[in-house]
Motif scaffolding. Structure first.
Motif, mmCIF file in Angstrom:
data_model
loop_
_atom_site.group_PDB
_atom_site.id
_atom_site.type_symbol
_atom_site.label_atom_id
_atom_site.label_comp_id
_atom_site.label_asym_id
_atom_site.label_seq_id
_atom_site.Cartn_x
_atom_site.Cartn_y
_atom_site.Cartn_z
ATOM 1 N N GLU A 57 -10.883 -2.159 5.674
ATOM 2 C CA GLU A 57 -10.123 -0.926 5.873
ATOM 3 C C GLU A 57 -8.634 -1.225 5.713
ATOM 4 O OE1 GLU A 57 -11.157 0.302 9.801
ATOM 5 O OE2 GLU A 57 -13.182 0.890 9.223
ATOM 6 N N ARG A 59 -4.647 -0.698 6.096
ATOM 7 C CA ARG A 59 -3.848 -0.122 7.180
ATOM 8 C C ARG A 59 -3.066 1.111 6.737
ATOM 9 N NH1 ARG A 59 0.846 -3.603 9.880
ATOM 10 N NH2 ARG A 59 1.778 -3.183 7.876
ATOM 11 N N ASN A 60 -2.633 1.143 5.472
ATOM 12 C CA ASN A 60 -1.813 2.262 5.007
ATOM 13 C C ASN A 60 -2.027 2.458 3.506
ATOM 14 O OD1 ASN A 60 -0.327 0.190 3.784
ATOM 15 N ND2 ASN A 60 1.121 0.081 5.478
ATOM 16 N N ALA A 61 -1.304 3.418 2.930
ATOM 17 C CA ALA A 61 -1.466 3.728 1.504
ATOM 18 C C ALA A 61 -1.087 2.531 0.629
ATOM 19 C CB ALA A 61 -0.632 4.945 1.123
ATOM 20 N N TYR A 62 -0.080 1.787 1.036
ATOM 21 C CA TYR A 62 0.330 0.616 0.256
ATOM 22 C C TYR A 62 -0.815 -0.396 0.200
ATOM 23 C CZ TYR A 62 3.178 -3.195 -1.500
ATOM 24 O OH TYR A 62 3.675 -4.218 -2.264
ATOM 25 N N THR A 64 -3.965 0.294 0.634
ATOM 26 C CA THR A 64 -5.054 0.924 -0.124
ATOM 27 C C THR A 64 -4.889 0.620 -1.614
ATOM 28 O OG1 THR A 64 -5.310 2.690 1.493
ATOM 29 C CG2 THR A 64 -6.162 3.120 -0.715
ATOM 30 N N TYR A 83 0.236 -6.526 2.556
ATOM 31 C CA TYR A 83 -0.972 -5.724 2.628
ATOM 32 C C TYR A 83 -1.629 -6.099 3.948
ATOM 33 C CZ TYR A 83 -0.711 -5.342 -2.521
ATOM 34 O OH TYR A 83 -0.324 -5.097 -3.811
ATOM 35 N N CYS A 84 -2.018 -5.119 4.725
ATOM 36 C CA CYS A 84 -2.671 -5.401 5.995
ATOM 37 C C CYS A 84 -4.025 -4.696 6.005
ATOM 38 C CB CYS A 84 -1.805 -4.932 7.164
ATOM 39 S SG CYS A 84 -2.441 -5.429 8.760
#
Length: 109
Positions: A57, A59-62, A64, A83-84
């Motif tokens: 999953e 963490r954010n749009a970046y 993704t 990226y997380c």
């Protein structure tokens, strides 16, 4: 809570074992988040993480947008934003462990 962290000379693994005891009056589900900031030579462009098939999953749009790049570790880049990801690992193995492996360290000087 008890913790054991160990490795051995020449081994390419770090072993972390945590024991958490609920001293409350009722059973309670508990999650543990291990966060490690490791540097060179453990983290370098020759390192790649491996894990059994699992859900990831962002963490954010970046993150993704970079989900295909979850397992390599790039060289330092100007303007890079991390990226997380949250990794939903499969159920524990019979020995009670969940594992993520790293490969590529043999290429280090």
């Amino acid at each position: 809570m008890g913790r054991s962290i160990h490795t051995a000379y020449g081994d390419n693994r770090i072993y972390i074992a945590d024991r958490v005891t609920n001293h409350g009056e009722a059973a309670e589900f508990t999650e543990i988040l291990h966060h490690c900031n490791l540097g060179y030579p453990l983290i370098s462009p020759v390192l790649e993480f491996e894990a059994p098939p699992h859900r990831i999953e962002p963490r954010n749009a970046y993150a993704t947008a970079g989900i295909a790049e979850w397992n390599p570790y790039p060289p330092p880049l100007i303007g890079f934003v991390e990226y997380c990801f949250r990794h939903k690992l499969p159920p524990m193995q019979p020995d009670g462990h969940r594992c993520v492996f790293s490969t590529g360290l043999s290429g280090l000087p």
